[in-house]
Design a protein around this motif. Structure first.
Motif, PDB file in Angstrom:
ATOM      1  N   ALA A  63       0.876  -1.212   0.032  1.00 25.02           N
ATOM      2  CA  ALA A  63       0.510   0.590  -0.087  1.00 25.02           C
ATOM      3  C   ALA A  63       1.225   1.424   0.571  1.00 25.02           C
ATOM      4  O   ALA A  63       2.052   1.028  -0.018  1.00 25.02           O
ATOM      5  N   SER A  64       0.151   2.421  -0.338  1.00 21.52           N
ATOM      6  CA  SER A  64       0.909   2.951  -0.407  1.00 21.52           C
ATOM      7  C   SER A  64       1.577   4.133   0.874  1.00 21.52           C
ATOM      8  O   SER A  64       2.383   4.762   0.581  1.00 21.52           O
ATOM      9  N   MET A  65       0.914   3.963   2.188  1.00 25.86           N
ATOM     10  CA  MET A  65       2.184   3.806   3.117  1.00 25.86           C
ATOM     11  C   MET A  65       3.144   3.449   3.615  1.00 25.86           C
ATOM     12  O   MET A  65       3.690   4.044   3.912  1.00 25.86           O
ATOM     13  N   TRP A  66       3.627   2.766   3.137  1.00 27.11           N
ATOM     14  CA  TRP A  66       4.817   2.940   2.995  1.00 27.11           C
ATOM     15  C   TRP A  66       5.985   3.045   1.905  1.00 27.11           C
ATOM     16  O   TRP A  66       5.881   3.882   0.714  1.00 27.11           O
ATOM     17  N   THR A  67       7.084   3.354   2.498  1.00 33.19           N
ATOM     18  CA  THR A  67       7.951   3.837   1.869  1.00 33.19           C
ATOM     19  C   THR A  67       8.592   2.406   0.721  1.00 33.19           C
ATOM     20  O   THR A  67       8.743   1.981   0.865  1.00 33.19           O
ATOM     21  N   PRO A  68       9.396   3.863  -0.072  1.00 35.03           N
ATOM     22  CA  PRO A  68      10.119   2.363  -1.072  1.00 35.03           C
ATOM     23  C   PRO A  68      11.059   1.286  -0.836  1.00 35.03           C
ATOM     24  O   PRO A  68      11.165   0.715  -1.472  1.00 35.03           O
ATOM     25  N   ASP A  69      11.768   2.051   0.577  1.00 33.82           N
ATOM     26  CA  ASP A  69      12.396   1.198   0.775  1.00 33.82           C
ATOM     27  C   ASP A  69      11.722  -0.163   1.542  1.00 33.82           C
ATOM     28  O   ASP A  69      12.441  -1.466   1.739  1.00 33.82           O
TER      29      ASP A  69
END
Length: 116
Positions: A63-69
């Protein structure tokens, strides 16, 4: 045309109810092309391993709450268990900046490149 699939999907989202609602909309909108079963949601990075081991999905969405890392870390854990797993990461902040409709449209737009 017969829909392709079924594809078993695991989401990684800290808001499981929202994940279920959004994926439910996507599943409904694309059911003429794909059969997607939302098998499970991991609500944290710590839950990814067990969730993927239990569900053994074909596809995993972060989901979009995660950073790319964080998204890369989640995918690495999942691919240890299911090496050929298809994965898709929503851009960080998409839900917050543009809302749930934008998330649904973004997923639908990218599904062919993930599933075909």
């Amino acid at each position: 045309m017969t829909p392709t699939g079924p594809f078993k999907l695991v989401t990684v989202n800290t808001a499981p109810d929202r994940a279920r609602r959004l994926i439910g909309r996507v599943v409904e909108d694309v059911r003429d092309r794909y059969t997607i079963i939302h098998a499970a949601n991991a609500a944290s990075i710590d839950e990814v391993r067990q969730t993927v081991e239990e569900a053994h999905p074909d596809v995993l969405f972060t989901a979009s709450m995660w950073t790319p890392d964080e998204a890369r870390q989640i995918i690495a854990i999942a691919k240890e268990i299911v090496p050929g797993l298809r994965t898709f990461s929503l851009p960080q902040g998409l839900q917050v900046e543009k809302g749930p409709d934008a998330v649904v449209e973004y997923i639908k737009e990218h599904l062919p490149s993930i599933l075909d």
